[in-house]
Design a protein around this motif. Sequence first.
Motif, PDB file in Angstrom:
ATOM      1  N   VAL A 182     -59.296  -2.446 -36.736  1.00  0.00           N
ATOM      2  CA  VAL A 182     -58.034  -2.857 -36.110  1.00  0.00           C
ATOM      3  C   VAL A 182     -57.158  -1.632 -35.893  1.00  0.00           C
ATOM      4  N   ASP A 183     -56.490  -1.589 -34.746  1.00  0.00           N
ATOM      5  CA  ASP A 183     -55.616  -0.472 -34.387  1.00  0.00           C
ATOM      6  C   ASP A 183     -54.599  -0.223 -35.495  1.00  0.00           C
ATOM      7  N   GLU A 184     -54.301   1.046 -35.759  1.00  0.00           N
ATOM      8  CA  GLU A 184     -53.449   1.324 -36.924  1.00  0.00           C
ATOM      9  C   GLU A 184     -51.985   0.965 -36.697  1.00  0.00           C
ATOM     10  N   ASN A 185     -51.617   0.628 -35.456  1.00  0.00           N
ATOM     11  CA  ASN A 185     -50.252   0.150 -35.210  1.00  0.00           C
ATOM     12  C   ASN A 185     -50.050  -1.279 -35.691  1.00  0.00           C
ATOM     13  N   ILE A 186     -51.136  -1.946 -35.995  1.00  0.00           N
ATOM     14  CA  ILE A 186     -51.026  -3.333 -36.457  1.00  0.00           C
ATOM     15  C   ILE A 186     -51.053  -3.339 -37.984  1.00  0.00           C
ATOM     16  N   LYS A 187     -49.936  -3.874 -38.578  1.00  0.00           N
ATOM     17  CA  LYS A 187     -49.881  -3.960 -40.038  1.00  0.00           C
ATOM     18  C   LYS A 187     -50.855  -5.012 -40.535  1.00  0.00           C
ATOM     19  N   ILE A 188     -51.454  -4.765 -41.680  1.00  0.00           N
ATOM     20  CA  ILE A 188     -52.352  -5.767 -42.257  1.00  0.00           C
ATOM     21  C   ILE A 188     -51.824  -6.177 -43.636  1.00  0.00           C
ATOM     22  N   TYR A 189     -51.466  -7.459 -43.761  1.00  0.00           N
ATOM     23  CA  TYR A 189     -50.981  -8.016 -45.022  1.00  0.00           C
ATOM     24  C   TYR A 189     -52.064  -8.957 -45.552  1.00  0.00           C
ATOM     25  N   ALA A 190     -52.317  -8.898 -46.854  1.00  0.00           N
ATOM     26  CA  ALA A 190     -53.355  -9.766 -47.419  1.00  0.00           C
ATOM     27  C   ALA A 190     -52.854 -10.452 -48.674  1.00  0.00           C
ATOM     28  N   ASP A 191     -53.289 -11.693 -48.832  1.00  0.00           N
ATOM     29  CA  ASP A 191     -52.920 -12.433 -50.038  1.00  0.00           C
ATOM     30  C   ASP A 191     -53.657 -11.843 -51.248  1.00  0.00           C
ATOM     31  N   ASP A 231     -52.417  -3.024 -45.830  1.00  0.00           N
ATOM     32  CA  ASP A 231     -51.166  -2.286 -46.055  1.00  0.00           C
ATOM     33  C   ASP A 231     -50.383  -2.866 -47.232  1.00  0.00           C
ATOM     34  N   LYS A 232     -50.543  -4.168 -47.438  1.00  0.00           N
ATOM     35  CA  LYS A 232     -49.718  -4.789 -48.473  1.00  0.00           C
ATOM     36  C   LYS A 232     -50.409  -6.044 -48.990  1.00  0.00           C
ATOM     37  N   PHE A 233     -50.545  -6.098 -50.315  1.00  0.00           N
ATOM     38  CA  PHE A 233     -51.005  -7.348 -50.930  1.00  0.00           C
ATOM     39  C   PHE A 233     -49.797  -8.112 -51.453  1.00  0.00           C
ATOM     40  N   GLY A 234     -49.922  -9.430 -51.523  1.00  0.00           N
ATOM     41  CA  GLY A 234     -48.821 -10.215 -52.082  1.00  0.00           C
ATOM     42  C   GLY A 234     -49.190 -11.684 -52.138  1.00  0.00           C
ATOM     43  N   ASP A 235     -48.229 -12.487 -52.623  1.00  0.00           N
ATOM     44  CA  ASP A 235     -48.443 -13.939 -52.675  1.00  0.00           C
ATOM     45  C   ASP A 235     -47.993 -14.530 -51.350  1.00  0.00           C
ATOM     46  N   PHE A 236     -48.943 -14.759 -50.473  1.00  0.00           N
ATOM     47  CA  PHE A 236     -48.609 -15.255 -49.129  1.00  0.00           C
ATOM     48  C   PHE A 236     -49.213 -16.630 -48.869  1.00  0.00           C
ATOM     49  N   ARG A 237     -49.627 -17.329 -49.932  1.00  0.00           N
ATOM     50  CA  ARG A 237     -50.339 -18.599 -49.732  1.00  0.00           C
ATOM     51  C   ARG A 237     -49.528 -19.774 -50.266  1.00  0.00           C
ATOM     52  N   ASN A 238     -49.852 -20.954 -49.770  1.00  0.00           N
ATOM     53  CA  ASN A 238     -49.317 -22.183 -50.353  1.00  0.00           C
ATOM     54  C   ASN A 238     -50.025 -22.475 -51.661  1.00  0.00           C
ATOM     55  N   VAL A 239     -49.225 -22.917 -52.651  1.00  0.00           N
ATOM     56  CA  VAL A 239     -49.874 -23.350 -53.884  1.00  0.00           C
ATOM     57  C   VAL A 239     -50.632 -24.648 -53.612  1.00  0.00           C
TER      58      VAL A 239
END
Lengths: 580, 580
Positions: A342-351, A383-391
């Motif tokens: 993926v192009d590096e201008n696109i941020k990638i966030y992951a749960d 780029d960033k991990f975090g809690d991005f999901r529904n419980v």
Amino acid sequence: MLQSKILIPTKKEAPSDAEALSHKMMVRAGYIYQVSAGVWAYLPMAYRVIRKVENIIRQEMDKAGAVEMMMPALLPADLWKESGRYESYGDNLFKLKDRRDRDFIMGPTHEETFTEVIRDSIKSYKKLPLVVYQLQDKFRDEDRPRYGILRGKEFEMLDGYSFSADQAGLDQAYELQAKAYRNIFDRIGLDYKVILADSGTMGGKNSQEFSAPAEVGEDIIAYTDGDYAANLEKATSKFTGVQQTAEPKELEKKPTPGAHSVDEAAESLGIEPDQIIKTMFYIAKMSEEEAEPVLVLMRGNDEVNEAKLKDELGCEELTLASEEDTVKYLGAHPGSLGPVNVDENIKIYADNYVKVMVNMACGANEDGYHYINANIDRDFRVDKFGDFRNVKEGEIAPDGHPIKFTPGIEIGHIFKLGTHYSNKLGAQVLDNNGRLVDVIMGSYGIGVSRLLSAVAEQTADESGLVWPDSIAPFDVHVIPVNAKKADQMEMANEITTNLEKAGYEVLLDDRKERAGVKFADSDLIGLPIRVTVGKKAADGIVEIKIRKTGETVEVKTEEVANTVGILLKQLSGQDANEAK
Amino acid sequence: MLQSKILIPTKKEAPSDAEALSHKMMVRAGYIYQVSAGVWAYLPMAYRVIRKVENIIRQEMDKAGAVEMMMPALLPADLWKESGRYESYGDNLFKLKDRRDRDFIMGPTHEETFTEVIRDSIKSYKKLPLVVYQLQDKFRDEDRPRYGILRGKEFEMLDGYSFSADQAGLDQAYELQAKAYRNIFDRIGLDYKVILADSGTMGGKNSQEFSAPAEVGEDIIAYTDGDYAANLEKATSKFTGVQQTAEPKELEKKPTPGAHSVDEAAESLGIEPDQIIKTMFYIAKMSEEEAEPVLVLMRGNDEVNEAKLKDELGCEELTLASEEDTVKYLGAHPGSLGPVNVDENIKIYADNYVKVMVNMACGANEDGYHYINANIDRDFRVDKFGDFRNVKEGEIAPDGHPIKFTPGIEIGHIFKLGTHYSNKLGAQVLDNNGRLVDVIMGSYGIGVSRLLSAVAEQTADESGLVWPDSIAPFDVHVIPVNAKKADQMEMANEITTNLEKAGYEVLLDDRKERAGVKFADSDLIGLPIRVTVGKKAADGIVEIKIRKTGETVEVKTEEVANTVGILLKQLSGQDANEAK
């Protein structure tokens, strides 16, 4: 009150468009009348309930040191233009013009107007803190008004506002309001949850939402048997991911023709859905001028929680990218997206649950193809991990108890607004050091008319409404089985008089209708206690029935007031307990 | 209630545009706040007064067998189009659209909506009669909102409606309402007149208007010390004309250059104004298609009463003819008009006082000329004599007493509507013979918010408001002269507690302001009784002051509650007497 003198137009059939039990029963019981879609008349019985709720509210506001006043509903648009809400409120705002072509709105809430009054009335911290409130009809041009008076275009609200010169004043007012709100809902006998809410467009953190569990609720509440409750958007659970230990295999591209969903891709690849990375492509509007593309990675069987993502991104709006944008940025359609190359201008966030995975499958950014054995860092960046999901139900909440889900009706909301409005509208006072400071505000609201729907949703049964005594239009329904029989009418009158003397409110069914009609109407109307004066009247005996349980007891006429008193006390206790 | 916790933003100056005493004082006393021209916020003190008025109204409506309910203020336009008022109400109607472009209005009154509810809810005379009412904000796009809350764009009304299957039911409801209205105004302690009113655009005869004498009243009331009262449009007096006995002289045309008014013509001709016939030329619109020219003759010093004329003509509209039409029909401009040689297509109506005149002067229908010695029948015809003039002060009313004039504020109005709306909107029930009949309606209204203005107009003085105890926001104002002195605050607290225990509502001025500021504010706020705790507090003595009379008395602290009780009782008696 004689039933012949009051307007209670009961109906055998519910309106054909009625979905909610409360809607059906309140119409059938002759409580409400639809004047237009989402616009309702409160017939005498509903209005008696409203007035009882208002009384409870006034008493609790009094105790909390809040003072009642009344703003106009017709508001000049100027202030709303200054605050920005004339635009941002969107189509929900009823706009109109006066005969001189000046812009007005019908107030859906009154932050601006109260801020203006305080701005013009109070110059010194010495006059603060101050808490004011009103009980007033509000106007909102709902796109889909429904469920009777649960979601209407005109509805009654309690809206309160606190003003203070310092944070301590706000905190104190907020706590007093929170307590008052609990008292109000407790006294009404409502089952409710106090939840951490997303404060939406109201601006400002630190808010609590009060929500009544009910099938037709528009929100999903995640709650536990402990004291945890949150809207699904805010709910969190204990992280239980375990680092996968398999050896990384070689990245490989596989054809997955016709596979557009996680399940389809899993089947096509012969793997479990939770080994697939679900990839969503968003556009985050950071400001008026700036928008960023963001790729979001989730474990295949998880759902993105956009509210959490939005918080993390700090963006104004977050919207799923259009197909066109998706193809433009990634070269493939949704269903075949993934993080590899993926192009590096696109941020990638992951749960966080993605972090522990190895040898994942994901879309290849080529329609009809997926990768297998993709691995973080080696094959793609995050780029960033975090809690991005529904419980999910059953997961462990922060209070250590398993999470349950229920739909809920929002019945109240309190916010620490801070200086959002005072700053925009210039409401300042001199503080105790002689400096001009923005007034610190709180805003507090209860949906008064929708409370009726919430109670009815929780208590009505297939025969009709069942009111808790605290807000029932009358305490007792006295029914002479045959109003043409003098002895029955006489005894019914006597019982009514005695009950009224004892302080109870009584509806006496003096209509010359068949007994069946009267009983059916009585069940629909739903007063807590029914006293039936029938054949045994001759022997001085009547039947007392509890609407909620259907239990009956025969008593001597002279025991009626006494028995009613005992039963109502018991019922109030039950209501209060069940609500907990 | 502590004064520091309630919002009472008193002001030294009244708004520059305030003309009415009530407007000035309610703003200066911190009761009301102008949000926009004609759009007001009721600050806590005014809202307390409103709530007291509402309570009195509810009690009296209850006694009259009326049932409270609540209609929406937002109304679909359809019904108003059906009734014709969507057009006829004119610019006063606030119109708006919802997001689907459907027409709505903000209700200025609710005849249509109530008629619809009854139409859909009641099918048989057995469920009638029924009287329903609501206490609600109404909306009217006033061309010239003014006098504070006396004439606003949003205002609170009591509006009630009665429905019956026969005339007797209407008559009974009407009488009960009339009685309830008197009770309400009596209890408030208002000076008011019950007058025969022109029912205007409401449709239907048989109405009573309740009007409060006040300088800023928009109507002129003709009343006597007996029981007669009428709006000037309806007022009549005993005919005292005496047939003139002079010999008819010869008709003669005289030049009257530059004489355009009765007085100018009289001077030019050297005669008294009452020997001139004032001639007015009207166009009477009889129907949508038909209009008739009408010449009206009055004694020179009398004024035409267009309402009486309109009644006699039975026309829809009556307007003074344009100059153009006047010249076209009569050949001269207004100021030179008269009945001699008028085309026979023009009807000639004359007031009774013209009938007894001989040798009159009148315009010659030629600019700059008048006739003298014109006589009825010989020189001109009269098609109809009647009472077409305004009464004058001092004339004898039908009750035998001399007429007085006062401006009055309309505070209430009751109408026998009949079947006007039920017929248009199809509200029918089966009568006791099984025939479908139009429901017979009455409509009843009190201007709740403007009542505050009416009371303030009648009672305020140059220092501020003076509330009758029945609707005062609090009964007693307790003022420690120096709130920093512990003994004064302590005693003020004790007195407040005792008064509250005795059932009085107390405002305690706990502010650390100068004594002068507190007293001036107290006069502005206008509670019936003030208790001042000053230097003599040390000796257990306080001062009690009656706001209305300024009288003071010193009492021992333990006598305060007792004394307040006696004084309030006396004041209520006085208010009730003065209102009579």
